[in-house]
Design a protein around this motif. Sequence first.
Motif, PDB file in Angstrom:
ATOM      1  N   VAL A 109      65.724  46.209  93.327  1.00 24.93           N
ATOM      2  CA  VAL A 109      65.738  45.572  91.905  1.00 24.93           C
ATOM      3  C   VAL A 109      64.135  44.710  92.065  1.00 24.93           C
ATOM      4  O   VAL A 109      63.639  44.702  90.956  1.00 24.93           O
ATOM      5  CB  VAL A 109      66.895  44.784  91.950  1.00 24.93           C
ATOM      6  N   SER A 110      64.373  44.059  93.102  1.00 21.73           N
ATOM      7  CA  SER A 110      63.019  43.040  93.048  1.00 21.73           C
ATOM      8  C   SER A 110      61.640  44.047  92.752  1.00 21.73           C
ATOM      9  O   SER A 110      60.785  43.450  92.100  1.00 21.73           O
ATOM     10  CB  SER A 110      62.997  42.274  94.168  1.00 21.73           C
ATOM     11  N   LYS A 136      61.349  45.179  88.885  1.00 22.29           N
ATOM     12  CA  LYS A 136      61.005  43.908  88.368  1.00 22.29           C
ATOM     13  C   LYS A 136      59.341  43.741  88.394  1.00 22.29           C
ATOM     14  O   LYS A 136      58.890  43.589  87.394  1.00 22.29           O
ATOM     15  CB  LYS A 136      61.843  42.957  88.411  1.00 22.29           C
ATOM     16  N   ARG A 137      59.059  43.636  89.577  1.00 21.33           N
ATOM     17  CA  ARG A 137      57.593  43.222  89.853  1.00 21.33           C
ATOM     18  C   ARG A 137      56.622  44.388  89.182  1.00 21.33           C
ATOM     19  O   ARG A 137      55.480  44.143  88.632  1.00 21.33           O
ATOM     20  CB  ARG A 137      57.415  43.379  91.430  1.00 21.33           C
ATOM     21  N   GLU A 190      59.565  36.582  89.467  1.00 23.95           N
ATOM     22  CA  GLU A 190      60.962  37.166  89.023  1.00 23.95           C
ATOM     23  C   GLU A 190      61.289  36.802  87.648  1.00 23.95           C
ATOM     24  O   GLU A 190      62.341  37.346  87.062  1.00 23.95           O
ATOM     25  CB  GLU A 190      62.080  36.442  90.096  1.00 23.95           C
ATOM     26  N   ARG A 191      60.824  35.606  87.072  1.00 22.14           N
ATOM     27  CA  ARG A 191      61.115  35.509  85.879  1.00 22.14           C
ATOM     28  C   ARG A 191      60.270  36.083  84.755  1.00 22.14           C
ATOM     29  O   ARG A 191      60.444  36.003  83.451  1.00 22.14           O
ATOM     30  CB  ARG A 191      60.909  33.916  85.838  1.00 22.14           C
ATOM     31  N   LEU A 217      64.509  39.477  82.576  1.00 17.87           N
ATOM     32  CA  LEU A 217      65.294  40.530  82.770  1.00 17.87           C
ATOM     33  C   LEU A 217      66.351  40.284  83.653  1.00 17.87           C
ATOM     34  O   LEU A 217      66.075  39.685  84.895  1.00 17.87           O
ATOM     35  CB  LEU A 217      64.802  41.908  83.233  1.00 17.87           C
ATOM     36  N   GLY A 218      67.714  40.300  83.282  1.00 21.84           N
ATOM     37  CA  GLY A 218      68.819  40.212  84.016  1.00 21.84           C
ATOM     38  C   GLY A 218      68.984  41.392  84.653  1.00 21.84           C
ATOM     39  O   GLY A 218      68.523  42.630  84.535  1.00 21.84           O
ATOM     40  N   LEU A 219      70.063  41.445  85.993  1.00 16.77           N
ATOM     41  CA  LEU A 219      70.539  42.734  86.765  1.00 16.77           C
ATOM     42  C   LEU A 219      70.891  43.863  85.812  1.00 16.77           C
ATOM     43  O   LEU A 219      70.657  45.162  85.872  1.00 16.77           O
ATOM     44  CB  LEU A 219      71.545  42.294  87.782  1.00 16.77           C
TER      45      LEU A 219
END
Lengths: 295, 192
Positions: free
Chosen positions: A46-47, A50-51, A16-17, A21-23
């Motif tokens: 969203v998850s 990001k991955r 996640e880090r 990136l924030g939402l």
Amino acid sequence: MARFISKTVPTLSSFERGLGLGLKDVRELSAFMSDVLGIPYDHMPVSFFKRRLTNVFAKNNIRNVEHFKELLTSGDIKENIYHDFSVSITEMFRDPGFWRYLRSLLQNLSPGKTFTVWFPDASSGEEVFSFLILIAELNMLDRIKVICQHPSSRITEDIRKGILRNKNAEVNANNYIRIEGNGNFKDYYSLQDNIFVLNTYLLQNVETVTGHFLNTAINEPAGLIMFRNKMIYYDKEVSEKGIKTLTGKLSPGGLIAIGGKEKMPESTMSSFKCINEKERVFKKHGFDISWNNGN
Amino acid sequence: MEINGKKYKAVVIGGSAGSFSVVSKILSKMSPDFPLPVIVCMHRLKHVRSGLVEGLNLKSKIKVVEPCDKDKIEGNKVYLAPSNYHLFIEFDNTFSLSTESVHNHSRPAIDYTFSSAAYTYRDKVLGIILTGANKDGANGLKDIHDKNGTTIVQDPASCDIDTMTKAALNLFEPDYILTPEKIAEYLNQLAS
């Protein structure tokens, strides 16, 4: 209550880090990607987004978001994004119970019946090749045309050539045993430079289409659409739009298969009857194709 | 839902080898009115899709279900990660599933569920790691710890296999190290 005093050890950064990136960043970037590439990245969980973006950055040595936007606008990494954003299926004959059920349906088709099977989002060859082996064992290879579609030309090219790049030979072979196939799994492929290559004769009736199924639909009606575990990568809105698009290309009486933990969008259910709750197979109303087990 | 002045939105539990009986014991001792969602990610055989939920429901006082993709997360329910899918928690308080590659040889991977819980709920989540034979879950639990969520590690002395709990303890100092009985007691404080 007990408390533990531990030594402090540096840890791996979590997925996640990965990009920090924030939402808000995710929303902006996914909308930008959708505009440039015409694929609804802004409707992905969203998850997940990001991955996959982390995956794209790592594979393409992208330094930061600005660098990414630059490459994206220039078109240099378009194909790489299509390729690296997609999720490989990782195993052949995933959910053996589904494949046994599908075989029972195919066995009961009227003799001589020909039709088209569409894989609208074939992110790797596992699902397609499993299907081809299944119909080969039913002597139906010449009766069924298979159309595989994906935005990435590298992926469609691999499928056209029968190539699997994941090295899951043991898992695939074990799943084949679980579907109770009537052959020897090793007879269906060869290893070329340690890469799985499906035997050519199985691919005789396979066509590939490059493009996203929401933008580039096939020209003929399909009797069966294999759409397993694809809606999980989109939100409700695009899932619904996707199923409506696919429904438009499905013959009356045709079948659509979705993932074991996916739900058909409610607004589309009036077009279908669920014929197998556990294996998530739905039959479109109408009778052009007679699936005897699914009437 | 508040304990020691802290508000919670969910409990996440992860375990591997030997954890079925521990989860079963914890659920059997929890209050039937437990108001929070309890999200359980256990390593399981990928080709066995049924049986585990039924087994847990035999003893649990709270209904145990396997969520489908996009299901809303509700209180007073136990959610078990389905076999052969990763389970994530999204900002809109729904689940998302994924068939992405195995992580730590596992799908579902505990790290993924825990990390997404940390990212979504931040300090309002309680993470618990139980007995297990690999390191999956340790980094995810640390993510919860780093977001100021509450962390509990099963006392390694009470584990069938302590690899998982020791991996977590090597990464950070959890809030509590407890036996399964004490974990259930702690959770029931949330319901009282």
